[in-house]
Scaffold this motif. Structure first.
Motif, PDB file in Angstrom:
ATOM      1  N   ALA A   1      15.512  40.439   7.002  1.00 60.98           N
ATOM      2  CA  ALA A   1      15.474  40.858   8.412  1.00 60.98           C
ATOM      3  C   ALA A   1      15.053  39.719   9.327  1.00 60.98           C
ATOM      4  CB  ALA A   1      14.530  42.043   8.584  1.00 60.98           C
ATOM      5  N   THR A   2      14.089  38.928   8.889  1.00 55.99           N
ATOM      6  CA  THR A   2      13.629  37.833   9.753  1.00 55.99           C
ATOM      7  C   THR A   2      14.602  36.656   9.747  1.00 55.99           C
ATOM      8  OG1 THR A   2      12.173  37.001   7.986  1.00 55.99           O
ATOM      9  CG2 THR A   2      11.193  38.471   9.627  1.00 55.99           C
ATOM     10  N   ARG A   3      15.419  36.550   8.717  1.00 55.78           N
ATOM     11  CA  ARG A   3      16.454  35.509   8.734  1.00 55.78           C
ATOM     12  C   ARG A   3      17.574  35.873   9.702  1.00 55.78           C
ATOM     13  NH1 ARG A   3      15.050  35.174   3.452  1.00 55.78           N
ATOM     14  NH2 ARG A   3      16.593  36.647   2.700  1.00 55.78           N
ATOM     15  N   THR A   4      17.963  37.137   9.679  1.00 55.42           N
ATOM     16  CA  THR A   4      19.098  37.548  10.515  1.00 55.42           C
ATOM     17  C   THR A   4      18.669  37.967  11.916  1.00 55.42           C
ATOM     18  OG1 THR A   4      18.966  39.873   9.840  1.00 55.42           O
ATOM     19  CG2 THR A   4      20.358  38.401   8.502  1.00 55.42           C
ATOM     20  N   MET A   5      17.395  38.395  12.046  1.00 56.97           N
ATOM     21  CA  MET A   5      16.855  38.897  13.317  1.00 56.97           C
ATOM     22  C   MET A   5      17.644  40.108  13.817  1.00 56.97           C
ATOM     23  SD  MET A   5      14.204  37.142  13.682  1.00 56.97           S
ATOM     24  CE  MET A   5      13.680  37.524  15.339  1.00 56.97           C
ATOM     25  N   ASP A   6      18.241  40.823  12.886  1.00 62.96           N
ATOM     26  CA  ASP A   6      18.979  42.035  13.202  1.00 62.96           C
ATOM     27  C   ASP A   6      17.977  43.177  13.394  1.00 62.96           C
ATOM     28  OD1 ASP A   6      21.643  43.621  13.122  1.00 62.96           O
ATOM     29  OD2 ASP A   6      20.372  44.646  11.645  1.00 62.96           O
ATOM     30  N   GLU A   7      18.072  43.872  14.525  1.00 59.82           N
ATOM     31  CA  GLU A   7      17.097  44.909  14.866  1.00 59.82           C
ATOM     32  C   GLU A   7      17.093  46.041  13.837  1.00 59.82           C
ATOM     33  OE1 GLU A   7      13.871  46.068  16.730  1.00 59.82           O
ATOM     34  OE2 GLU A   7      14.962  44.279  17.335  1.00 59.82           O
ATOM     35  N   GLU A   8      18.258  46.423  13.357  1.00 66.19           N
ATOM     36  CA  GLU A   8      18.324  47.484  12.355  1.00 66.19           C
ATOM     37  C   GLU A   8      17.642  47.054  11.060  1.00 66.19           C
ATOM     38  OE1 GLU A   8      21.605  50.186   9.964  1.00 66.19           O
ATOM     39  OE2 GLU A   8      22.204  49.223  11.839  1.00 66.19           O
ATOM     40  N   GLN A   9      17.856  45.818  10.653  1.00 63.11           N
ATOM     41  CA  GLN A   9      17.201  45.325   9.448  1.00 63.11           C
ATOM     42  C   GLN A   9      15.691  45.207   9.648  1.00 63.11           C
ATOM     43  OE1 GLN A   9      19.178  41.747   8.154  1.00 63.11           O
ATOM     44  NE2 GLN A   9      20.731  42.915   7.042  1.00 63.11           N
ATOM     45  N   LEU A  10      15.281  44.828  10.855  1.00 59.26           N
ATOM     46  CA  LEU A  10      13.852  44.784  11.151  1.00 59.26           C
ATOM     47  C   LEU A  10      13.245  46.190  11.056  1.00 59.26           C
ATOM     48  CD1 LEU A  10      13.844  42.241  14.099  1.00 59.26           C
ATOM     49  CD2 LEU A  10      12.817  41.883  11.848  1.00 59.26           C
ATOM     50  N   ASP A  11      13.954  47.182  11.563  1.00 64.66           N
ATOM     51  CA  ASP A  11      13.489  48.569  11.457  1.00 64.66           C
ATOM     52  C   ASP A  11      13.394  48.994   9.987  1.00 64.66           C
ATOM     53  OD1 ASP A  11      13.303  48.870  14.210  1.00 64.66           O
ATOM     54  OD2 ASP A  11      15.267  49.859  14.394  1.00 64.66           O
ATOM     55  N   ASN A  12      14.387  48.616   9.193  1.00 65.85           N
ATOM     56  CA  ASN A  12      14.361  48.942   7.761  1.00 65.85           C
ATOM     57  C   ASN A  12      13.193  48.246   7.061  1.00 65.85           C
ATOM     58  OD1 ASN A  12      16.569  50.643   7.886  1.00 65.85           O
ATOM     59  ND2 ASN A  12      18.023  49.013   7.395  1.00 65.85           N
ATOM     60  N   ALA A  13      12.877  47.032   7.492  1.00 67.08           N
ATOM     61  CA  ALA A  13      11.746  46.308   6.919  1.00 67.08           C
ATOM     62  C   ALA A  13      10.437  47.027   7.240  1.00 67.08           C
ATOM     63  CB  ALA A  13      11.722  44.872   7.440  1.00 67.08           C
TER      64      ALA A  13
ATOM     65  N   GLN B   1       4.547  39.081   9.823  1.00 73.92           N
ATOM     66  CA  GLN B   1       5.835  38.386   9.874  1.00 73.92           C
ATOM     67  C   GLN B   1       6.834  39.173  10.722  1.00 73.92           C
ATOM     68  OE1 GLN B   1       7.090  37.246   5.946  1.00 73.92           O
ATOM     69  NE2 GLN B   1       9.102  36.549   6.639  1.00 73.92           N
ATOM     70  N   ILE B   2       6.862  40.489  10.554  1.00 76.70           N
ATOM     71  CA  ILE B   2       7.749  41.339  11.374  1.00 76.70           C
ATOM     72  C   ILE B   2       7.331  41.273  12.840  1.00 76.70           C
ATOM     73  CG2 ILE B   2       8.363  43.742  11.875  1.00 76.70           C
ATOM     74  CD1 ILE B   2       9.870  42.718   9.525  1.00 76.70           C
ATOM     75  N   ASP B   3       6.033  41.366  13.099  1.00 80.10           N
ATOM     76  CA  ASP B   3       5.535  41.296  14.480  1.00 80.10           C
ATOM     77  C   ASP B   3       5.949  39.982  15.145  1.00 80.10           C
ATOM     78  OD1 ASP B   3       4.379  43.782  14.165  1.00 80.10           O
ATOM     79  OD2 ASP B   3       2.351  42.995  13.826  1.00 80.10           O
ATOM     80  N   GLU B   4       5.804  38.901  14.427  1.00 78.91           N
ATOM     81  CA  GLU B   4       6.188  37.584  14.955  1.00 78.91           C
ATOM     82  C   GLU B   4       7.694  37.526  15.248  1.00 78.91           C
ATOM     83  OE1 GLU B   4       4.343  34.611  15.591  1.00 78.91           O
ATOM     84  OE2 GLU B   4       2.684  36.031  15.534  1.00 78.91           O
ATOM     85  N   ALA B   5       8.480  38.113  14.382  1.00 81.59           N
ATOM     86  CA  ALA B   5       9.934  38.087  14.570  1.00 81.59           C
ATOM     87  C   ALA B   5      10.348  38.866  15.808  1.00 81.59           C
ATOM     88  CB  ALA B   5      10.631  38.658  13.333  1.00 81.59           C
ATOM     89  N   ARG B   6       9.600  39.908  16.102  1.00 88.23           N
ATOM     90  CA  ARG B   6       9.955  40.764  17.253  1.00 88.23           C
ATOM     91  C   ARG B   6       9.440  40.230  18.574  1.00 88.23           C
ATOM     92  NH1 ARG B   6       9.919  46.901  14.901  1.00 88.23           N
ATOM     93  NH2 ARG B   6      12.109  46.826  14.335  1.00 88.23           N
ATOM     94  N   GLU B   7       8.564  39.243  18.546  1.00 86.84           N
ATOM     95  CA  GLU B   7       8.037  38.707  19.809  1.00 86.84           C
ATOM     96  C   GLU B   7       8.996  37.757  20.480  1.00 86.84           C
ATOM     97  OE1 GLU B   7       4.171  37.050  19.131  1.00 86.84           O
ATOM     98  OE2 GLU B   7       3.302  39.009  18.816  1.00 86.84           O
TER      99      GLU B   7
END
Length: 80
Positions: free
Chosen positions: A25-37, A74-80
């Motif tokens: 998810a953090t490689r692709t920065m895809d919102e759906e994958q981030l949600d799945n993570a 890591q997820i929080d950082e990706a979403r900022e």
């Protein structure tokens, strides 16, 4: 195989699955994958909390908690 060992092994598997999901998810920065993570982390954390209530040893609990917190950050950082 004891129940405690099985709990620890299941938590480790859940954390490894979450780790792979977070990494993708953090490689692709895809919102759906981030949600799945986030969902994978939530599931791992819930499993950890259930194991804690069944007298999981402190060292294993601490290690698992640290891993989940690192992945959440890591997820929080990706979403900022």
């Amino acid at each position: 195989m004891t129940e405690d060992y099985q709990n620890i092994e299941q938590i480790e598997l859940a954390i490894r699955a979450a780790e792979r999901t977070v990494g993708q998810a953090t490689r692709t920065m895809d919102e759906e994958q981030l949600d799945n993570a986030v969902k994978a982390l939530t599931a791992a954390n819930e499993q950890l909390e259930r194991a804690k209530m069944s007298n999981m040893d402190h060292e294993s609990w601490q290690h698992s908690t640290t891993m989940i917190n690192r992945l959440s950050h890591q997820i929080d950082e990706a979403r900022e």
